[in-house]
Structures are given as C-alpha cells and as structure tokens.
Write a protein that holds these residues in place. Sequence first.
Motif, PDB file in Angstrom:
ATOM      1  N   GLY A 107       0.666  -1.163   0.081  1.00  0.00           N
ATOM      2  CA  GLY A 107       0.099   0.112   0.042  1.00  0.00           C
ATOM      3  C   GLY A 107       0.837   0.993  -0.165  1.00  0.00           C
ATOM      4  N   ASN A 108       1.998   1.216   0.470  1.00  0.00           N
ATOM      5  CA  ASN A 108       2.978   2.458   0.405  1.00  0.00           C
ATOM      6  C   ASN A 108       3.784   2.323  -0.842  1.00  0.00           C
ATOM      7  OD1 ASN A 108       2.554   2.835   3.001  1.00  0.00           O
ATOM      8  ND2 ASN A 108       4.216   2.534   3.885  1.00  0.00           N
ATOM      9  N   HIS A 109       4.174   3.448  -1.178  1.00  0.00           N
ATOM     10  CA  HIS A 109       5.059   3.482  -2.409  1.00  0.00           C
ATOM     11  C   HIS A 109       6.512   3.595  -2.413  1.00  0.00           C
ATOM     12  CE1 HIS A 109       0.946   5.413  -3.165  1.00  0.00           C
ATOM     13  NE2 HIS A 109       1.188   5.114  -4.473  1.00  0.00           N
ATOM     14  N   LEU A 110       7.037   2.652  -3.589  1.00  0.00           N
ATOM     15  CA  LEU A 110       8.385   2.584  -3.522  1.00  0.00           C
ATOM     16  C   LEU A 110       9.296   3.731  -2.852  1.00  0.00           C
ATOM     17  CD1 LEU A 110      10.702   0.357  -4.445  1.00  0.00           C
ATOM     18  CD2 LEU A 110      10.483   1.306  -6.666  1.00  0.00           C
ATOM     19  N   PHE A 111       9.122   4.964  -3.429  1.00  0.00           N
ATOM     20  CA  PHE A 111       9.919   6.010  -3.236  1.00  0.00           C
ATOM     21  C   PHE A 111       9.914   6.485  -2.041  1.00  0.00           C
ATOM     22  CE2 PHE A 111      10.299   6.575  -8.348  1.00  0.00           C
ATOM     23  CZ  PHE A 111      10.960   5.646  -8.371  1.00  0.00           C
ATOM     24  N   GLU A 112       8.873   6.154  -1.156  1.00  0.00           N
ATOM     25  CA  GLU A 112       8.841   6.515   0.009  1.00  0.00           C
ATOM     26  C   GLU A 112       9.926   5.640   0.886  1.00  0.00           C
ATOM     27  OE1 GLU A 112       4.924   6.363   2.294  1.00  0.00           O
ATOM     28  OE2 GLU A 112       4.281   5.375   0.442  1.00  0.00           O
ATOM     29  N   ILE A 113      10.319   4.645   0.530  1.00  0.00           N
ATOM     30  CA  ILE A 113      11.575   3.912   0.801  1.00  0.00           C
ATOM     31  C   ILE A 113      12.863   4.828   0.709  1.00  0.00           C
ATOM     32  CG2 ILE A 113      13.142   2.103   0.791  1.00  0.00           C
ATOM     33  CD1 ILE A 113      10.605   0.423   0.181  1.00  0.00           C
ATOM     34  N   SER A 114      12.826   5.115  -0.725  1.00  0.00           N
ATOM     35  CA  SER A 114      13.932   6.043  -1.133  1.00  0.00           C
ATOM     36  C   SER A 114      14.380   7.416  -0.327  1.00  0.00           C
ATOM     37  CB  SER A 114      13.980   6.103  -2.733  1.00  0.00           C
ATOM     38  OG  SER A 114      13.629   5.194  -3.439  1.00  0.00           O
ATOM     39  N   ALA A 115      13.353   7.939  -0.220  1.00  0.00           N
ATOM     40  CA  ALA A 115      13.168   9.321   0.333  1.00  0.00           C
ATOM     41  C   ALA A 115      13.631   9.246   1.936  1.00  0.00           C
ATOM     42  CB  ALA A 115      11.925  10.094   0.229  1.00  0.00           C
ATOM     43  N   ALA A 116      13.301   8.321   2.545  1.00  0.00           N
ATOM     44  CA  ALA A 116      13.489   8.040   3.644  1.00  0.00           C
ATOM     45  C   ALA A 116      15.042   7.748   4.137  1.00  0.00           C
ATOM     46  CB  ALA A 116      13.043   6.860   4.400  1.00  0.00           C
ATOM     47  N   ILE A 117      15.594   6.998   3.249  1.00  0.00           N
ATOM     48  CA  ILE A 117      16.969   6.628   3.136  1.00  0.00           C
ATOM     49  C   ILE A 117      17.898   7.912   3.227  1.00  0.00           C
ATOM     50  CG2 ILE A 117      18.963   5.439   2.119  1.00  0.00           C
ATOM     51  CD1 ILE A 117      16.813   3.224   1.332  1.00  0.00           C
ATOM     52  N   GLY A 118      17.592   8.705   2.132  1.00  0.00           N
ATOM     53  CA  GLY A 118      18.379   9.875   1.870  1.00  0.00           C
ATOM     54  C   GLY A 118      18.102  10.811   2.757  1.00  0.00           C
ATOM     55  N   ARG A 119      16.910  11.095   3.250  1.00  0.00           N
ATOM     56  CA  ARG A 119      16.694  11.993   4.075  1.00  0.00           C
ATOM     57  C   ARG A 119      17.652  11.691   5.654  1.00  0.00           C
ATOM     58  NH1 ARG A 119      11.866  10.882   6.132  1.00  0.00           N
ATOM     59  NH2 ARG A 119      10.824  10.994   4.105  1.00  0.00           N
ATOM     60  N   TYR A 120      17.732  10.424   5.862  1.00  0.00           N
ATOM     61  CA  TYR A 120      18.275  10.304   7.161  1.00  0.00           C
ATOM     62  C   TYR A 120      19.692  10.153   7.133  1.00  0.00           C
ATOM     63  CZ  TYR A 120      19.551   7.596  11.511  1.00  0.00           C
ATOM     64  OH  TYR A 120      19.967   7.242  12.851  1.00  0.00           O
ATOM     65  N   ALA A 121      20.487  10.030   5.740  1.00  0.00           N
ATOM     66  CA  ALA A 121      21.866  10.185   5.364  1.00  0.00           C
ATOM     67  C   ALA A 121      22.212  11.680   5.372  1.00  0.00           C
ATOM     68  CB  ALA A 121      22.184   9.357   4.081  1.00  0.00           C
ATOM     69  N   GLU A 122      21.370  12.486   4.978  1.00  0.00           N
ATOM     70  CA  GLU A 122      21.715  13.746   4.741  1.00  0.00           C
ATOM     71  C   GLU A 122      21.705  14.539   5.960  1.00  0.00           C
ATOM     72  OE1 GLU A 122      19.519  14.939   1.090  1.00  0.00           O
ATOM     73  OE2 GLU A 122      20.922  13.881  -0.028  1.00  0.00           O
ATOM     74  N   GLU A 123      20.486  14.138   6.791  1.00  0.00           N
ATOM     75  CA  GLU A 123      20.512  14.883   8.189  1.00  0.00           C
ATOM     76  C   GLU A 123      21.794  14.477   8.876  1.00  0.00           C
ATOM     77  OE1 GLU A 123      15.681  13.958   8.915  1.00  0.00           O
ATOM     78  OE2 GLU A 123      17.445  12.719  10.238  1.00  0.00           O
ATOM     79  N   HIS A 124      22.452  13.601   8.655  1.00  0.00           N
ATOM     80  CA  HIS A 124      23.935  13.360   9.411  1.00  0.00           C
ATOM     81  C   HIS A 124      25.101  13.861   8.290  1.00  0.00           C
ATOM     82  CE1 HIS A 124      21.228  10.509  11.410  1.00  0.00           C
ATOM     83  NE2 HIS A 124      22.184  10.535  12.403  1.00  0.00           N
ATOM     84  N   TYR A 171      17.469   7.999  -2.733  1.00  0.00           N
ATOM     85  CA  TYR A 171      17.473   9.529  -2.522  1.00  0.00           C
ATOM     86  C   TYR A 171      16.131   9.925  -2.851  1.00  0.00           C
ATOM     87  CZ  TYR A 171      18.652   9.290  -7.519  1.00  0.00           C
ATOM     88  OH  TYR A 171      18.710   8.939  -8.626  1.00  0.00           O
ATOM     89  N   GLU A 172      15.632  11.089  -2.412  1.00  0.00           N
ATOM     90  CA  GLU A 172      14.336  11.647  -2.802  1.00  0.00           C
ATOM     91  C   GLU A 172      14.101  11.706  -4.349  1.00  0.00           C
ATOM     92  OE1 GLU A 172      11.648  13.301  -0.776  1.00  0.00           O
ATOM     93  OE2 GLU A 172      10.980  13.460  -2.890  1.00  0.00           O
ATOM     94  N   MET A 173      13.012  11.167  -4.633  1.00  0.00           N
ATOM     95  CA  MET A 173      12.726  10.999  -6.354  1.00  0.00           C
ATOM     96  C   MET A 173      11.789  12.247  -6.721  1.00  0.00           C
ATOM     97  SD  MET A 173      14.582   8.851  -7.497  1.00  0.00           S
ATOM     98  CE  MET A 173      13.851   8.395  -9.184  1.00  0.00           C
ATOM     99  N   GLY A 216       6.612   6.862  -6.975  1.00  0.00           N
ATOM    100  CA  GLY A 216       6.950   5.553  -7.582  1.00  0.00           C
ATOM    101  C   GLY A 216       5.959   4.531  -7.291  1.00  0.00           C
ATOM    102  N   MET A 217       6.080   3.424  -7.841  1.00  0.00           N
ATOM    103  CA  MET A 217       5.059   2.313  -7.786  1.00  0.00           C
ATOM    104  C   MET A 217       4.547   2.097  -6.258  1.00  0.00           C
ATOM    105  SD  MET A 217       7.297  -1.270  -8.447  1.00  0.00           S
ATOM    106  CE  MET A 217       5.879  -1.893  -8.944  1.00  0.00           C
ATOM    107  N   LYS A 218       3.265   1.308  -6.120  1.00  0.00           N
ATOM    108  CA  LYS A 218       2.711   0.938  -5.270  1.00  0.00           C
ATOM    109  C   LYS A 218       3.458  -0.469  -4.850  1.00  0.00           C
ATOM    110  CE  LYS A 218      -1.604   1.823  -3.324  1.00  0.00           C
ATOM    111  NZ  LYS A 218      -3.049   2.024  -3.642  1.00  0.00           N
ATOM    112  N   LEU A 219       3.676  -0.469  -3.581  1.00  0.00           N
ATOM    113  CA  LEU A 219       4.185  -1.852  -2.984  1.00  0.00           C
ATOM    114  C   LEU A 219       2.977  -2.686  -3.011  1.00  0.00           C
ATOM    115  CD1 LEU A 219       6.741  -0.517  -0.587  1.00  0.00           C
ATOM    116  CD2 LEU A 219       7.168  -1.225  -2.891  1.00  0.00           C
ATOM    117  N   ARG A 220       3.326  -4.028  -3.146  1.00  0.00           N
ATOM    118  CA  ARG A 220       2.481  -5.356  -2.947  1.00  0.00           C
ATOM    119  C   ARG A 220       3.095  -6.264  -2.092  1.00  0.00           C
ATOM    120  NH1 ARG A 220      -0.061  -7.238  -8.317  1.00  0.00           N
ATOM    121  NH2 ARG A 220      -0.800  -8.640  -6.833  1.00  0.00           N
ATOM    122  N   ALA A 221       2.344  -6.852  -1.299  1.00  0.00           N
ATOM    123  CA  ALA A 221       2.603  -8.185  -0.732  1.00  0.00           C
ATOM    124  C   ALA A 221       3.309  -9.233  -1.933  1.00  0.00           C
ATOM    125  CB  ALA A 221       1.822  -8.906   0.291  1.00  0.00           C
TER     126      ALA A 221
END
Length: 249
Positions: A142-159, A185-187, A191-196
């Motif tokens: 139900g989430n979107h792929l690039f939410e993962i990307s953005a979270a990773i990039g944000r955390y690294a850049e915060e540091h 990184y933030e796109m 992105g696409m919807k994630l599915r089980a």
Amino acid sequence: MPVSIKSAREIELMTEAGRILAIVHEEMEKALHPGMTTLDINKIGEEVIRSYGCTPSFLNYNGYPASICVSVNDEVVHGIPTDKRVLKDGDIVGLDAGLIYKGYHSDAARTHGIGETSKEASRLIEVTRECFFEGIKYAREGNHLFEISAAIGRYAEEHGYGVVRDLCGHGIGMKLHEAPEIPNYEMGRKGMKLRAGMTLAIEPMINIGDYRVKWLDDDWTVVTSDGSLSAHYENTVLITEGEPKLLTL
Ligand code: MF3
Ligand code: CO
C-alpha cells in the motif's frame, strides 16, 4: 519490466536462500582480522556458499571475476578481491555477497571495521545501517516505492553524509537484478505501489563526504570521487501486508 509477485513456494525458497546468506555473512565477519587479504575473504565466503549446495551469483556476473565484492575504505562497492590487498587495523570493509538456492537469489551486504576504527568511520557504518532501517519503515503493501528511497536519503543527509546516486537497490528473485530500481534518495514522486509478495534488495551506499563516485580502470571498483570513506548495507526484503520480512538477517 513488471515487478514479480512471488508465490508461497517461491517465498519459501527465497527465505532459505536468505537464511543461508545470513550465515555466509556471519562466517565472513568472524574470520575478519588485520593481515588477511581481500582474496582470503572471497575464499571463505565462496566456500560457505558452496557448502550449502548454493551457487555464488556474483561469480562471472557480467564478467565479475569473484564470488564476494570486497570494498575497502573509499571503495563504495564492487571491489575485486586480490591477494595484493591486505587489511590493516582501522580499515573499513564492505562485504557484498549473493547466492542462488534452487533457482532463487538472495543478496546482502555489510560493512565492518577491522580492529579499532576511528569514531568517524564507526559512525558512518552505523548510520548507513540505520539508513536501511529508516527506509524499510515504509516497506509494506500500500505504500509507495520512493517513500523508502526518500527516507534513506533524508536520514543520511541529516547526518551530513553524501548519498550515492549512480547505484541503486533492485528487485530480486529468479534473477539477481529484477525490476524495480530502488534509488537511495528523494525522487520527487511516489513511484510504484508496493504489494505483498514483492522481494526487494534495499542497499544504501553512503559516503562521509560528497555523493559523487567514479569507476576505476578495472571497470568494476566504484570509489568516492573525493577519497572519503564509504559504507554499504543491504538486505533482501519481502514485502507483506504488515512488517517487512528481512530474509537475509
Ligand atoms: N550486490 C550487488 C548488487 O546488488 C553486487 C552485484 S555486482 C556483481 O548489484 F557483479 F558483483 F555481481
Ligand atoms: Co544488490
């Protein structure tokens, strides 16, 4: 390319492929010590993979000449093991391994310090690992792929770190690299919807300094452009309706 949804049987096989790869990483980590060569690590990793009846997936992949990618210090990924490269106290070493079990792939990477590492190096290793765990907070149906990307990039850049952009995570299954590509990184879009049933190799590659990288003349080894240290952390992840399953942990 469509993103494959794995059947229950396929998930069983990928779970076993992941479980074995976790053991391969444990064995390589236990063996690490100053004075060993990157080729020694390759030998140990390959032996453990084969001892479970599995095939090292990197060996001969697009001509890659070894089973384990061993990347030291400013090497980001795809370092080629060699008996000329001796690990010394204070180095950091990225170990990336992949295997095939009954036709199904697993892929995982860890970065370790050799002996005593500097505070800066230890922090980089830790934050890179944390980047992965920030990312997978969003890895569910139900989430979107690039939410993962953005979270990773944000955390690294915060540091204050640089996020490698030229290399991405990827879908994984009957092939090592399947759709989709997973940037770290933030796109600027969802992105696409994630599915089980999707299986993804999520792999932040993080530099202490600038995000830019270059390829060495061996056509494989990726290094940071500014010579700063780089770390890599990766697991093969199964998307579900709830918490993601970390198949290689
Ligand atoms: N784990 C890496 C990846 O996901 C390594 C593959 S490159 C290889 O792309 F050539 F060494 F196989
Ligand atoms: Co990968």
